[in-house]
Scaffold this motif. Structure first.
Motif, mmCIF file in Angstrom:
data_model
loop_
_atom_site.group_PDB
_atom_site.id
_atom_site.type_symbol
_atom_site.label_atom_id
_atom_site.label_comp_id
_atom_site.label_asym_id
_atom_site.label_seq_id
_atom_site.Cartn_x
_atom_site.Cartn_y
_atom_site.Cartn_z
ATOM 1 N N ASP A 34 29.310 -10.567 14.354
ATOM 2 C CA ASP A 34 29.666 -10.406 12.955
ATOM 3 C C ASP A 34 28.929 -11.447 12.133
ATOM 4 O O ASP A 34 28.766 -12.581 12.539
ATOM 5 N N CYS A 35 28.496 -11.040 10.954
ATOM 6 C CA CYS A 35 27.777 -12.002 10.122
ATOM 7 C C CYS A 35 28.745 -13.027 9.548
ATOM 8 O O CYS A 35 29.929 -12.755 9.376
ATOM 9 N N SER A 36 28.225 -14.199 9.293
ATOM 10 C CA SER A 36 29.056 -15.256 8.740
ATOM 11 C C SER A 36 28.169 -16.327 8.121
ATOM 12 O O SER A 36 26.943 -16.260 8.183
ATOM 13 N N ASN A 39 25.327 -17.857 10.119
ATOM 14 C CA ASN A 39 24.050 -17.186 10.326
ATOM 15 C C ASN A 39 22.964 -17.669 9.373
ATOM 16 O O ASN A 39 21.830 -17.222 9.457
ATOM 17 N N ASN A 62 18.095 -16.398 7.245
ATOM 18 C CA ASN A 62 19.139 -15.587 7.874
ATOM 19 C C ASN A 62 18.785 -15.484 9.352
ATOM 20 O O ASN A 62 17.842 -14.801 9.727
ATOM 21 N N CYS A 64 20.604 -14.277 11.841
ATOM 22 C CA CYS A 64 21.335 -13.255 12.590
ATOM 23 C C CYS A 64 20.331 -12.340 13.280
ATOM 24 O O CYS A 64 19.522 -11.691 12.630
ATOM 25 N N CYS A 70 22.245 -8.202 10.282
ATOM 26 C CA CYS A 70 23.344 -8.446 9.356
ATOM 27 C C CYS A 70 22.735 -9.008 8.073
ATOM 28 O O CYS A 70 22.027 -9.999 8.100
ATOM 29 N N THR A 71 23.005 -8.319 7.005
ATOM 30 C CA THR A 71 22.489 -8.714 5.714
ATOM 31 C C THR A 71 23.556 -9.536 5.006
ATOM 32 O O THR A 71 24.723 -9.164 4.977
ATOM 33 N N LEU A 72 23.135 -10.667 4.460
ATOM 34 C CA LEU A 72 24.058 -11.583 3.810
ATOM 35 C C LEU A 72 23.692 -11.670 2.333
ATOM 36 O O LEU A 72 22.519 -11.815 1.981
ATOM 37 N N THR A 111 18.159 -9.822 7.636
ATOM 38 C CA THR A 111 17.978 -10.511 8.911
ATOM 39 C C THR A 111 16.553 -11.023 9.059
ATOM 40 O O THR A 111 15.601 -10.321 8.735
ATOM 41 N N CYS A 134 29.166 -10.821 3.613
ATOM 42 C CA CYS A 134 28.504 -9.951 4.576
ATOM 43 C C CYS A 134 28.368 -8.559 3.963
ATOM 44 O O CYS A 134 29.348 -7.976 3.502
#
Length: 139
Positions: A34-36, A39, A62, A64, A70-72, A111, A134
């Motif tokens: 899971d992204c956070s 990352n 990023n 991840c 996972c895009t933040l 990512t 996220c």
């Protein structure tokens, strides 16, 4: 009876250990995927000088690297009373309030992509990630 309960205890311990191992192997990688905020990595270094004032480059990466990525987005940095000796496009980095700067105007950071910002100031501002959102990925 005493022998029966020790056999039950001796059997239960390996069963519990197997259950813990199962949870570690199959559940934890999903949680870590899971992204956070963890990352994102922030790196800052001096890149040069501008009329005797140090120029610093901040990169936010990023990190991840899960299969679907996972895009933040909505990335906020601690930034003190951020000020610079040359103008920065506010769409790249904008100070919202004391110790709260918004990166890329809140746009997503995909990512393995890094965002870069340069500023000039007599001392570097300590910058860390303070919050992130996220962005759900399409399957």
């Amino acid at each position: 009876m005493k022998g029966d309960s020790s056999w039950l205890f001796a059997t239960a311990i390996p069963a519990v250990m197997l259950l813990v191992l199962f949870a570690f192997v199959f559940y934890l990688p999903q949680v870590q995927a899971d992204c956070s905020i963890w990352n994102l990595k922030v790196h800052q270094e001096q890149k040069g000088w501008l009329r005797g004032i140090p120029v610093y480059q901040v990169s936010v990466l990023n990190t991840c690297f899960i299969p679907n990525g996972c895009t933040l987005g909505n990335i906020h940095l601690t930034c003190g009373d951020f000020n610079t000796s040359f103008p920065i496009n506010p769409a790249i980095l904008r100070r919202l309030s004391f110790n709260d700067c918004l990166l890329w105007d809140g746009a997503p950071l995909p990512t393995a992509i890094a965002a870069y910002v340069e500023y000039a100031h007599s001392e570097p501002y300590p910058m860390t990630i303070s919050s992130v959102t996220c962005i759900p990925q399409d399957p």
